[in-house]
Scaffold this active site. Structure first.
Site, PDB file in Angstrom:
ATOM      1  CB  SER A 276      31.707  50.530 -49.560  1.00 21.24           C
ATOM      2  OG  SER A 276      30.644  50.810 -50.067  1.00 21.24           O
ATOM      3  CB  CYS A 277      30.601  50.251 -54.615  1.00 21.11           C
ATOM      4  SG  CYS A 277      29.253  49.878 -53.612  1.00 21.11           S
ATOM      5  CG  LEU A 278      33.018  53.176 -58.365  1.00 26.46           C
ATOM      6  CD1 LEU A 278      33.587  53.907 -59.446  1.00 26.46           C
ATOM      7  CD2 LEU A 278      32.182  51.966 -59.294  1.00 26.46           C
ATOM      8  CG  ASP A 281      31.293  46.305 -56.790  1.00 21.51           C
ATOM      9  OD1 ASP A 281      31.696  45.667 -55.809  1.00 21.51           O
ATOM     10  OD2 ASP A 281      30.419  46.875 -56.678  1.00 21.51           O
TER      11      ASP A 281
END
Ligand code: NAD
Length: 453
Positions: A276-278, A281
């Site tokens: 859900s992040c890399l 982002d």
């Protein structure tokens, strides 16, 4: 202190439960009434080691209360954390949850006397806290920043070790509107012994992106080396990268002992990063840079390499099998990494999509992700309850997540259930397995047929 966390996802609930374990009085707020009811009954809404136990303790000690009443929680708290989602949008980042949370917090501040701090913990692009969040808070509260405190406190926890990361952080970063705001978080984090950086709001926002962009870059660098090795018979990315790791600047020798820093786990061949992040982002930072005419050339390439790896892995399967049309394939691993049930942007989903598009029938297994779970994300495969069920009658088994339990499976028995005993290891995680003579084990990072059995 009295704390509110707005949003009870991986970051919000972990923050709430950990702060409650340190004796703070926490109100955990969510818009989802079912989620709030579950948390109140001691059920963690997602898998995170140790979370359910700590939640139970926090509830029975009376240190944490879950609620949908945001304004009441803000009024009762000295610090309100914004921990809502910041998903990817068509162009960059979707800040609507942050805007809405700020609107409701602002309304809560209007009726709350005294000095309160609002701290953004969600990952937001530089400028969000001092423009969007401040603007909405001021408008809805009728107060000026300064009358209330404003901080940006990025979160660096990792899913799968969220509690440990929160309680033993490697750093605490606090972006502050003014010193008074930062002092309140300094007090909250007083017991934490790690380095702390108090800085401008935008630096704090940027630090989170810079950190994730570095990790993504290392992964894509390693995968690019792997792709080149796969096209160069006689080379093996794993051996090559092991040689790279031995540079003393990457793995220093201290008191005669070689130290192997965690960063080296990002310098390995794989089949792409997810989560859900890399991806979101890096994409948010790219869009942010592009909007400011600061062309993010490296980050563009990082995402391009990452998009290519699942397809490359699918092509390896095709090469090993001859054709994927009508093939039954077992995919082992659905979560974006071991130890979590989070399948958001998981490489497994991209790989499954590719395999299905080529006409394969996919039967997946994951130690944690079960049929019907997976944050509502659609999985184009039959999700099996056991590894045996997924490999039964399969033409190949594809290892997509480096779950340690996969290496401990009884592969002799599993191979016996397969139609063709081909194992493709997308994470080079099963190298220690002693394969039956009849099996063909293929790992990534070297040309197919070169070092396979
Ligand atoms: P998540 O999607 O798991 O949870 C977000 C929660 O916020 C949901 O439960 C949602 O219902 C709730 N919510 C949305 N709007 C709300 C509102 N107005 N009021 C109350 N609740 C509301 O998100 P997450 O994975 O915990 O991530 C949150 C933020 O932290 C994101 O910006 C993410 O990039 C960042 N982050 C995540 C991680 C991670 O490992 N997941 C790590 C570091 C930072």
């Amino acid at each position: 202190m009295r704390i509110a966390v707005v949003g009870t996802g991986y970051v919000g609930l972990t923050t709430g439960v950990c702060l409650a374990s340190l004796g703070h009085e926490v109100r955990a707020v969510d818009v989802l009434a079912d989620r709030v009811a579950g948390i109140s009954a001691g059920q963690a809404p997602f898998h995170e080691p140790g979370l359910a136990e700590m939640l139970g303790k926090a509830l029975s000690a009376g240190h944490l209360r879950a609620t949908t009443e945001l304004a009441e929680a803000v009024a009762a708290s000295e610090v309100t954390f914004i921990t809502v989602g910041t998903p990817q949008a068509e162009e960059g980042i979707d800040l609507s949850q942050v805007g809405e949370a700020a609107r409701q917090i602002g309304a809560g501040l209007r009726c709350a006397p005294g000095y309160r701090v609002v701290a953004v913990k969600s990952t937001v692009v530089p400028g969000t806290t001092d423009t969007l969040v401040r603007g909405v808070l001021e408008e809805c509260s009728g107060k000026r920043a300064g009358e209330f405190g404003l901080c940006m406190n990025p979160e660096f926890l990792r899913e799968g070790s969220a509690i440990e990361d929160f309680l033993n952080p490697d750093r605490i970063v606090v972006g502050q509107w003014d010193e008074k705001s930062g002092q309140v978080l300094a007090e909250l984090y007083g017991a934490f012994a790690c380095p702390k950086i108090f800085t401008a709001l935008r630096n704090a926002e940027m630090m989170k992106y810079a950190s994730n962009a570095l990790l993504a870059t290392l992964i894509s660098y390693s995968n690019e080396i792997a792709t080149v090795c796969e096209a160069t018979p006689g080379t093996d990315a794993e051996t090559v990268l092991r040689g790279v790791h031995l540079d003393r600047r990457l793995s220093p020798v201290i008191n005669g002992q070689r130290v192997s820093p965690g960063i080296l786990s990002f310098l390995l061949a794989g089949c792409g990063f997810g989560g859900s992040c890399l991806p979101k982002d890096v994409n948010a930072l790219r869009a942010h840079a592009r909007a400011r005419r600061a062309a993010p050339r490296l980050l563009d390439a990082v995402m391009e390499v990452n998009a290519q790896r699942p397809e490359q892995f699918g092509k390896m399967a095709e090469e090993a099998l001859g054709s994927l049309r009508g093939a039954t394939l077992a995919v082992l691993g659905l979560a974006f990494k071991p130890g979590t049930d989070d399948v958001r942007e998981s490489a497994a989903l991209a790989i499954i999509k590719h395999l299905v598009a080529q006409g394969a029938n996919v039967r997946a297994y994951d130690p944690i992700v079960k049929a019907g779970s997976g944050n509502g994300v659609r999985i184009d495969a039959t999700v099996c309850a056991t590894p045996g069920e997924s490999v039964a009658g399969a033409d190949a088994a594809l290892i997509v997540t480096a779950c340690p339990e996969f290496a401990r499976l009884d592969w002799a028995a599993l191979c016996g259930r397969m139609r063709r005993q081909i194992i493709l290891d997308g994470r080079n995680a099963l190298e220690g397995v002693s394969w039956p003579e009849t099996a063909r084990y293929i790992r990534i990072g070297r040309a197919i047929g070169n070092g396979t059995r």
